[in-house]
Design a protein around this motif. Structure first.
Motif, PDB file in Angstrom:
ATOM      1  N   GLN A   1       9.173  -4.747  -2.848  1.00 51.14           N
ATOM      2  CA  GLN A   1      10.521  -4.309  -3.289  1.00 51.14           C
ATOM      3  C   GLN A   1      10.039  -3.620  -4.816  1.00 51.14           C
ATOM      4  OE1 GLN A   1      13.748  -7.132  -5.177  1.00 51.14           O
ATOM      5  NE2 GLN A   1      14.279  -6.995  -3.057  1.00 51.14           N
TER       6      GLN A   1
ATOM      7  N   ILE B   1       9.738   4.199  -5.650  1.00 53.16           N
ATOM      8  CA  ILE B   1      10.180   5.375  -4.577  1.00 53.16           C
ATOM      9  C   ILE B   1      11.596   5.677  -4.994  1.00 53.16           C
ATOM     10  CG2 ILE B   1      10.693   5.787  -2.195  1.00 53.16           C
ATOM     11  CD1 ILE B   1       8.348   3.689  -1.714  1.00 53.16           C
ATOM     12  N   GLU B   2      12.587   4.853  -5.339  1.00 53.24           N
ATOM     13  CA  GLU B   2      13.896   4.973  -5.723  1.00 53.24           C
ATOM     14  C   GLU B   2      14.082   5.950  -6.737  1.00 53.24           C
ATOM     15  OE1 GLU B   2      15.831   1.419  -5.836  1.00 53.24           O
ATOM     16  OE2 GLU B   2      16.084   1.092  -3.396  1.00 53.24           O
TER      17      GLU B   2
ATOM     18  N   ARG C   1       9.032   4.984   4.168  1.00 54.53           N
ATOM     19  CA  ARG C   1      10.147   5.577   3.058  1.00 54.53           C
ATOM     20  C   ARG C   1       9.480   6.745   2.400  1.00 54.53           C
ATOM     21  NH1 ARG C   1      13.533   2.315  -0.282  1.00 54.53           N
ATOM     22  NH2 ARG C   1      14.922   3.851  -1.436  1.00 54.53           N
TER      23      ARG C   1
ATOM     24  N   ASN D   1       7.509   8.769   3.774  1.00 48.72           N
ATOM     25  CA  ASN D   1       7.492   9.989   4.832  1.00 48.72           C
ATOM     26  C   ASN D   1       9.248  10.615   4.858  1.00 48.72           C
ATOM     27  OD1 ASN D   1       4.958   9.272   5.480  1.00 48.72           O
ATOM     28  ND2 ASN D   1       5.285   8.311   7.122  1.00 48.72           N
ATOM     29  N   GLN D   2       9.989   9.551   4.756  1.00 46.02           N
ATOM     30  CA  GLN D   2      11.483   9.973   4.804  1.00 46.02           C
ATOM     31  C   GLN D   2      11.709  10.749   3.705  1.00 46.02           C
ATOM     32  OE1 GLN D   2      14.272   6.815   4.514  1.00 46.02           O
ATOM     33  NE2 GLN D   2      15.383   7.555   6.151  1.00 46.02           N
ATOM     34  N   LEU D   3      11.355  10.339   2.387  1.00 50.01           N
ATOM     35  CA  LEU D   3      11.434  11.249   1.195  1.00 50.01           C
ATOM     36  C   LEU D   3      10.940  12.545   1.415  1.00 50.01           C
ATOM     37  CD1 LEU D   3      10.854  10.143  -2.399  1.00 50.01           C
ATOM     38  CD2 LEU D   3      10.353  12.071  -1.490  1.00 50.01           C
TER      39      LEU D   3
ATOM     40  N   GLU E   1       9.457  -0.261  -3.932  1.00 51.05           N
ATOM     41  CA  GLU E   1      10.734   0.341  -3.412  1.00 51.05           C
ATOM     42  C   GLU E   1      11.577   0.856  -4.707  1.00 51.05           C
ATOM     43  OE1 GLU E   1      12.279  -2.546  -0.878  1.00 51.05           O
ATOM     44  OE2 GLU E   1      11.788  -1.479   1.102  1.00 51.05           O
TER      45      GLU E   1
ATOM     46  N   GLU F   1      13.082   9.500  -5.764  1.00 49.15           N
ATOM     47  CA  GLU F   1      13.932  10.044  -5.010  1.00 49.15           C
ATOM     48  C   GLU F   1      15.188  10.747  -5.797  1.00 49.15           C
ATOM     49  OE1 GLU F   1      14.130   7.961  -0.599  1.00 49.15           O
ATOM     50  OE2 GLU F   1      15.168   7.053  -2.273  1.00 49.15           O
TER      51      GLU F   1
ATOM     52  N   ARG G   1       6.501  -0.301   5.575  1.00 50.43           N
ATOM     53  CA  ARG G   1       7.929   0.234   5.613  1.00 50.43           C
ATOM     54  C   ARG G   1       7.966   1.190   4.334  1.00 50.43           C
ATOM     55  NH1 ARG G   1       9.564  -4.937   3.413  1.00 50.43           N
ATOM     56  NH2 ARG G   1      10.417  -4.841   1.325  1.00 50.43           N
ATOM     57  N   LEU G   2       7.050   0.992   3.261  1.00 56.34           N
ATOM     58  CA  LEU G   2       6.748   1.617   2.139  1.00 56.34           C
ATOM     59  C   LEU G   2       6.226   2.945   2.324  1.00 56.34           C
ATOM     60  CD1 LEU G   2       5.428  -0.852  -0.262  1.00 56.34           C
ATOM     61  CD2 LEU G   2       7.582  -0.243  -0.338  1.00 56.34           C
ATOM     62  N   GLN G   3       5.383   3.212   3.297  1.00 54.86           N
ATOM     63  CA  GLN G   3       4.826   4.425   3.800  1.00 54.86           C
ATOM     64  C   GLN G   3       5.928   5.405   4.670  1.00 54.86           C
ATOM     65  OE1 GLN G   3       1.662   6.150   2.887  1.00 54.86           O
ATOM     66  NE2 GLN G   3       3.243   7.795   3.741  1.00 54.86           N
TER      67      GLN G   3
END
Length: 202
Positions: free
Chosen positions: A53, A59-60, A120, A122-124, A56, A63, A116-118
């Motif tokens: 978290q 990462i937020e 996330r 990749n999605q970015l 995350e 973004e 799930r971090l990777q």
């Protein structure tokens, strides 16, 4: 004066980002993070349910930082080709100023972390590439690019340039500046964008 929960969360994330700036550290433990902050591990978990978290949260931040500028570029710059140039310069400049976060973007800091971090990240990156594709589509509609140009391939080329410069920056212990030779490299990338499209696709 008591520290507000939001301020404590921010301090934890800032310290984690600072620790990520050390290229020799493969994995940051909550114990090491707590020691740097001079608090207990239990104190960390009062603000974040897990280390994942915390990542995350970083990462937020990435973004939010990138897309606030990308959206402004899209609103203020009418030239699609210029939009692409500015977005690519943004990606390189962001890495230059945020060493620890660059290690997140290239996945170095996530090797031993939650999968799930990777995903996330990749999605970015997919979102950024989609933005570049849209800018190039605008450029082609406006006649800035040759008709029939493969905007998806070009957007991927630009994204790969950013990823390559990020990787080089991180893998050299931040010795290779991602913005080095940028004006010349953009001219080369722009030439690729302006080249006549291939007569057939693979």
């Amino acid at each position: 004066m008591a520290v507000k929960p939001g301020e404590r969360r921010l301090r934890i994330l800032q310290t984690l980002a600072e620790m990520l700036q050390d290229p020799k550290v493969e994995r940051i433990t909550t114990a090491a993070l707590a020691a740097r902050l001079e608090v207990s591990e239990a104190a960390l978990y009062r603000h974040f349910a897990s280390k994942a978290q915390m990542y995350e949260g970083l990462i937020e931040f990435i973004e939010s930082s990138l897309f606030s500028v990308i959206n402004r570029i899209a609103q203020e710059e009418r030239s699609g080709l210029r939009q692409g140039e500015l977005v690519l310069a943004l990606l390189l400049g962001f890495a230059q100023k945020n060493r620890g976060l660059t290690r997140l973007l290239v996945g170095d800091a996530l090797v031993h972390e939650n999968e799930r971090l990777q995903a996330r990240i990749n999605q970015l990156l997919d979102r950024v590439e989609a933005t570049l594709k849209q800018s190039l589509r605008i450029a082609m509609t406006a006649g800035e690019l040759p008709a029939g140009q493969d905007v998806a391939a070009l957007a991927n080329l630009l994204m790969c340039h950013a990823l390559g410069r990020w990787q080089q920056f991180a893998k050299t212990g931040f010795a290779r500046d991602p913005m080095a030779q940028w004006p010349l490299q953009w001219r080369l990338l722009q030439a690729a964008c302006l080249s006549q499209p291939a007569t057939s696709s693979a």
